[in-house]
Design an enzyme around this catalytic site. Structure first.
Site, PDB file in Angstrom:
ATOM      1  N   GLU A  33       1.118  -5.590 -41.726  1.00 34.76           N
ATOM      2  CA  GLU A  33      -0.365  -6.100 -41.559  1.00 34.76           C
ATOM      3  C   GLU A  33      -1.228  -4.876 -40.472  1.00 34.76           C
ATOM      4  O   GLU A  33      -2.120  -4.855 -40.601  1.00 34.76           O
ATOM      5  CB  GLU A  33      -0.218  -7.477 -40.907  1.00 34.76           C
ATOM      6  CG  GLU A  33      -1.548  -8.187 -40.464  1.00 34.76           C
ATOM      7  CD  GLU A  33      -2.500  -8.391 -41.765  1.00 34.76           C
ATOM      8  OE1 GLU A  33      -3.636  -8.351 -41.287  1.00 34.76           O
ATOM      9  OE2 GLU A  33      -1.832  -8.411 -42.478  1.00 34.76           O
ATOM     10  N   TYR A  34      -0.111  -4.464 -39.469  1.00 38.72           N
ATOM     11  CA  TYR A  34      -0.731  -3.590 -38.684  1.00 38.72           C
ATOM     12  C   TYR A  34      -1.028  -2.189 -39.188  1.00 38.72           C
ATOM     13  O   TYR A  34      -2.148  -1.683 -38.998  1.00 38.72           O
ATOM     14  CB  TYR A  34       0.411  -3.261 -37.594  1.00 38.72           C
ATOM     15  CG  TYR A  34      -0.089  -2.082 -36.488  1.00 38.72           C
ATOM     16  CD1 TYR A  34      -0.678  -2.586 -35.397  1.00 38.72           C
ATOM     17  CD2 TYR A  34       0.167  -0.842 -36.767  1.00 38.72           C
ATOM     18  CE1 TYR A  34      -1.120  -1.600 -34.300  1.00 38.72           C
ATOM     19  CE2 TYR A  34      -0.176   0.002 -35.625  1.00 38.72           C
ATOM     20  CZ  TYR A  34      -0.823  -0.320 -34.588  1.00 38.72           C
ATOM     21  OH  TYR A  34      -1.247   0.501 -33.464  1.00 38.72           O
ATOM     22  N   LYS A 111      15.385   4.153  -9.967  1.00 36.97           N
ATOM     23  CA  LYS A 111      14.551   5.265  -9.813  1.00 36.97           C
ATOM     24  C   LYS A 111      14.985   6.002 -11.365  1.00 36.97           C
ATOM     25  O   LYS A 111      16.015   6.383 -11.666  1.00 36.97           O
ATOM     26  CB  LYS A 111      15.327   6.280  -8.881  1.00 36.97           C
ATOM     27  CG  LYS A 111      14.609   7.552  -8.748  1.00 36.97           C
ATOM     28  CD  LYS A 111      14.925   8.056  -7.336  1.00 36.97           C
ATOM     29  CE  LYS A 111      14.229   9.691  -7.145  1.00 36.97           C
ATOM     30  NZ  LYS A 111      14.746  10.761  -8.115  1.00 36.97           N
TER      31      LYS A 111
HETATM   32  P1  AMP Z   1      12.572  13.647  -5.974  1.00 40.19           P
HETATM   33  O1  AMP Z   1      13.400  13.472  -7.250  1.00 40.19           O
HETATM   34  O2  AMP Z   1      13.502  13.664  -4.791  1.00 40.19           O
HETATM   35  O3  AMP Z   1      11.222  14.294  -6.109  1.00 40.19           O
HETATM   36  O4  AMP Z   1      12.225  11.935  -6.086  1.00 40.19           O
HETATM   37  C1  AMP Z   1      10.655  11.432  -6.302  1.00 40.19           C
HETATM   38  C2  AMP Z   1      10.843  11.152  -7.908  1.00 40.19           C
HETATM   39  O5  AMP Z   1      11.324  10.081  -8.337  1.00 40.19           O
HETATM   40  C3  AMP Z   1       9.210  11.236  -8.295  1.00 40.19           C
HETATM   41  O6  AMP Z   1       9.204  12.186  -9.178  1.00 40.19           O
HETATM   42  C4  AMP Z   1       9.132   9.961  -8.759  1.00 40.19           C
HETATM   43  O7  AMP Z   1       8.402   9.948  -9.903  1.00 40.19           O
HETATM   44  C5  AMP Z   1      10.458   9.563  -9.212  1.00 40.19           C
HETATM   45  N1  AMP Z   1      10.796   8.094  -9.310  1.00 40.19           N
HETATM   46  C6  AMP Z   1      11.340   7.300 -10.508  1.00 40.19           C
HETATM   47  N2  AMP Z   1      11.349   6.277 -10.398  1.00 40.19           N
HETATM   48  C7  AMP Z   1      10.550   5.874  -9.191  1.00 40.19           C
HETATM   49  C8  AMP Z   1      10.155   4.654  -8.538  1.00 40.19           C
HETATM   50  N3  AMP Z   1      10.588   3.428  -8.854  1.00 40.19           N
HETATM   51  N4  AMP Z   1       9.670   4.720  -7.258  1.00 40.19           N
HETATM   52  C9  AMP Z   1       9.057   6.050  -7.049  1.00 40.19           C
HETATM   53  N5  AMP Z   1       9.533   7.040  -7.430  1.00 40.19           N
HETATM   54  C10 AMP Z   1      10.412   7.016  -8.657  1.00 40.19           C
END
Ligand code: AMP
Length: 657
Positions: A33-34, A111
């Site tokens: 359908e999409y 992260k």
């Molecule tokens: P760094 O790798 O030390 O520069 O850490 C910061 C990076 O972690 C940034 O590029 C963010 O985009 C990334 N990052 C990934 N997940 C998160 C999150 N939940 N909150 C904040 N930063 C994050």
């Protein structure tokens, strides 16, 4: 309803379905359908191009390729995070916050190990996306971002906002991509992050689109007309705006925080992306503003880094797999070991270089971890545990599946089976054999080839010429008429010139062009089989690598067998087309003396490639005598008969005219 209204309605509907499918994982209509509605929209837009807007779902497929990414200055810098490597360091961070903030509350988030991006929406429409770059300025990758299906092109509210998040390649997509690259002898991406980065750097958005990237949001960089008190509120709002939002767990104490971090680490496989830590951030936005940032990091957040899980296990054997493209891949057989959520029993060792570099022997104890959280890899050998006697490992010199010799790619580490009839490569070989530029057998595409192989009607390209209508008609979706057409097409292919057949063999290094040159020069397959490497390299544009690959292929027992089967079936093995060019047609050359830039054989081949002939003695019929250093009696005879004499310079300029 007029066209404009219908287009607008389709935009709304399709964007909504897209959101349900890619962000919520809860589609409310079928794919069929999409696709149907998307097709309708494409039709309307084709007739009314003025109605195409940037937020149209048709604009995701990828627009024009760009030659360079334009710089973008970030309105709000994309900051880095301070790392902590232990729970003690984490506790210190929390105490520091507690000293100036009463009743602080935190959010703990995975992260994401991806690429940081800022996405800008104006009045609710996605207008631009940029990489983080150095945090102050990045690069405009809007077109590649547009191909990411979970990014809304239009928000439910007409707000202007800049959101920050992480682009990632889902682990499953990564695994499939690397497997395909391994099969094709290409270098592998080390992890999903590198693969995502490689994809975002693609200047052709269509390539980026094919990589199936995804994105998750974790911050509002800037917004017009909204006031939020906490981080939690911003995430909830982002969710209402149809973004995929980072999972977040509230915490108040060091213990809560540690528990949340441990939970994320232990269950990391539940996320579609790799994580390289957990982020702990203060929830109150007013307190964040008060604490501010150092020159590098915000003071209100830290990233906790997990140690990668590694374990030791015994490498009991190395086995070799042969892929569809003939690449031999050594694989470590491991004593089962539990690692990051699954039991690991084997790991790819990629190629001989990898094994040699890491000095891996059968019987070694090895340290293993998961690359990209999912693919087990051997990190190193535990040398202290090496038994008294181990043997270094070497990839076999013949294919373990068919016994044909293997060759190493000139431009890579991959080693390939050269077997013309190797069962591991059968589907690919047959499909190539029948393809348009090869034997051009109409109706013999991959699906039919697979059907024929599954029904055990063919095992080698030679078997094609023994098929009959009756047995082919038994195949699924075939029928008498198509079977007859196929047999006719196979029959017709017997008349093809040698150059097609040569290309159809799928010999490494022998592409269409080389096949044409070689067939044009040698005329028959028999003559080619008699040719030495030296004679082959005398053909212009045929290099030593090609010559070597061709000779070894033509003389392997499997190839000899295949060629005789084809010959018996009546497949043409001659080239009727003259050599390419033909500028020297009708001209006869005699070579004498020593040329500085060619051997005699090379000079002769260059003449023949242009349609000329080379003769051993000078007569009235000779068109030119080419005289090098220390030319002898032939030169005297030419002068006596008044035949034009060319020195090397003149000869070269005649060739390159
Ligand atoms: P760094 O790798 O030390 O520069 O850490 C910061 C990076 O972690 C940034 O590029 C963010 O985009 C990334 N990052 C990934 N997940 C998160 C999150 N939940 N909150 C904040 N930063 C994050």
């Amino acid at each position: 309803m007029d066209a404009q209204q219908e287009v607008e309605q389709l935009h709304r509907e399709l964007n909504e379905y897209n959101y349900q499918y890619y962000v919520l994982d809860a589609p409310t209509i079928s794919d069929y359908e999409y696709d149907h509605r998307l097709r309708r929209l494409e039709e309307l837009e084709a007739v009314h191009p003025e109605l195409i807007t940037p937020d149209s779902p048709t604009q995701r497929v990828g627009g024009e390729a760009v030659s360079a990414f334009q710089p973008v200055k970030h309105r709000v810098p994309l900051e880095s995070l301070q790392d902590v490597f232990s729970f003690d360091e984490l506790a210190e961070f929390i105490q520091r916050i507690q000293a100036s903030v009463r009743q602080a509350e935190y959010m703990v988030e995975p992260k994401v190990d991806g690429l940081s991006m800022a996405l800008e929406y104006r009045d609710g429409v996605f207008v631009r996306g940029a990489t983080r770059g150095d945090g102050r300025a990045g690069e405009d990758v809007t077109e590649n971002l547009r191909t990411i299906k979970s990014i809304p092109l239009k928000l439910p509210d007409p707000v202007s906002v800049i959101v920050r998040g992480e682009v990632f390649m889902p682990r499953t997509v990564f695994a499939a991509l690397n497997e395909e690259r391994e099969q094709n002898g290409k270098t592998l991406f080390a992890n999903p992050r590198n693969a995502a980065a490689g994809s975002m750097r693609q200047q052709d958005p269509k390539v980026a689109a094919a990589r199936k990237l995804d994105m998750v949001m974790f911050n509002i960089q800037w917004v017009e007309g909204h006031v939020f008190l906490t981080h939690m509120e911003t995430l909830e709002w982002l969710r209402r705006m149809h973004f995929r939002v980072i999972p977040h767990t509230p915490a108040k104490t060091v213990e809560d925080t540690v528990a949340a971090i441990m939970d994320i680490g232990e269950h990391r496989t539940r996320y579609a992306y790799d994580i390289d830590g957990a982020v702990v951030k203060l929830n109150s936005l007013a307190d964040r503003a008060r604490l501010g940032s150092t020159a590098k990091f915000p003071r209100w957040a830290v990233a906790y880094k997990y140690p990668p899980e590694q374990k030791q296990t015994l490498l009991t054997d190395i086995v070799v797999q042969v892929g569809r493209t003939g690449v031999l891949t050594p694989k470590a057989v491991l004593e089962p070991v539990h690692l990051a959520g699954t039991t690991v029993t084997s790991a790819s060792l990629h190629n001989q270089d990898y094994i040699t570099e890491k000095d891996i022997c059968v019987g070694d104890t090895v340290l293993v971890q998961k690359a990209g959280e999912i693919i087990p890899e051997v990190v190193s050998v535990v040398r202290e545990k090496r038994p008294a006697e181990v043997k270094p490992y070497h990839l076999p010199h013949v294919c373990p599946v068919c016994g044909a010799p293997v060759v190493r790619d000139e431009d890579g580490a991959a080693v390939r089976c050269t077997g013309a009839e190797c069962p591991a490569q059968l589907l690919r070989n047959l499909t190539h054999f029948a393809s348009r530029n090869a034997m051009d057998i109409d109706g013999l595409g991959p699906a039919v080839v697979e059907g024929l192989v599954d029904a055990e009607l063919i095992k080698t390209p030679g078997d094609l010429y023994h098929l009959d209508v009756q047995s082919v008609a038994q195949l699924d979706r075939m029928g008498q008429k198509s079977a007859k057409n196929l047999i006719d097409a196979i029959e017709r292919s017997k008349q093809n010139d040698l150059s097609r057949l040569l290309f159809a063999f799928g010999i490494r290094q022998v592409g269409q062009k080389a096949a044409k040159l070689l067939a044009g020069q040698f005329k028959t397959l028999d003559a080619l089989m008699d040719a030495t490497e030296e004679e082959l390299t005398a053909v212009p544009d045929i290099g030593a690598i090609t010559a070597k690959s061709l000779v070894s292929w033509l003389h392997s027992p499997q190839s000899v067998h295949l060629i005789s089967v084809l010959k018996d079936a009546g497949v043409n093995m001659r080239e009727e087309n003259g050599p390419v060019g033909g500028r020297l047609r009708g001209k006869t050359f005699v070579l004498t003396g020593t040329l500085s830039r060619f051997s005699r054989a090379e000079a002769g081949a260059r003449i023949e490639a242009l349609g000329g002939k080379v003769s051993g003695s000078v007569s009235k019929k000779t068109s030119y005598v080419v005289a090098g250093e220390e030319a002898g009696s032939k030169l005297d005879k030419a002068n006596a008969l008044g035949i034009p004499v060319l020195d090397e310079e003149k000869f070269i300029s005649m060739l390159s005219e």
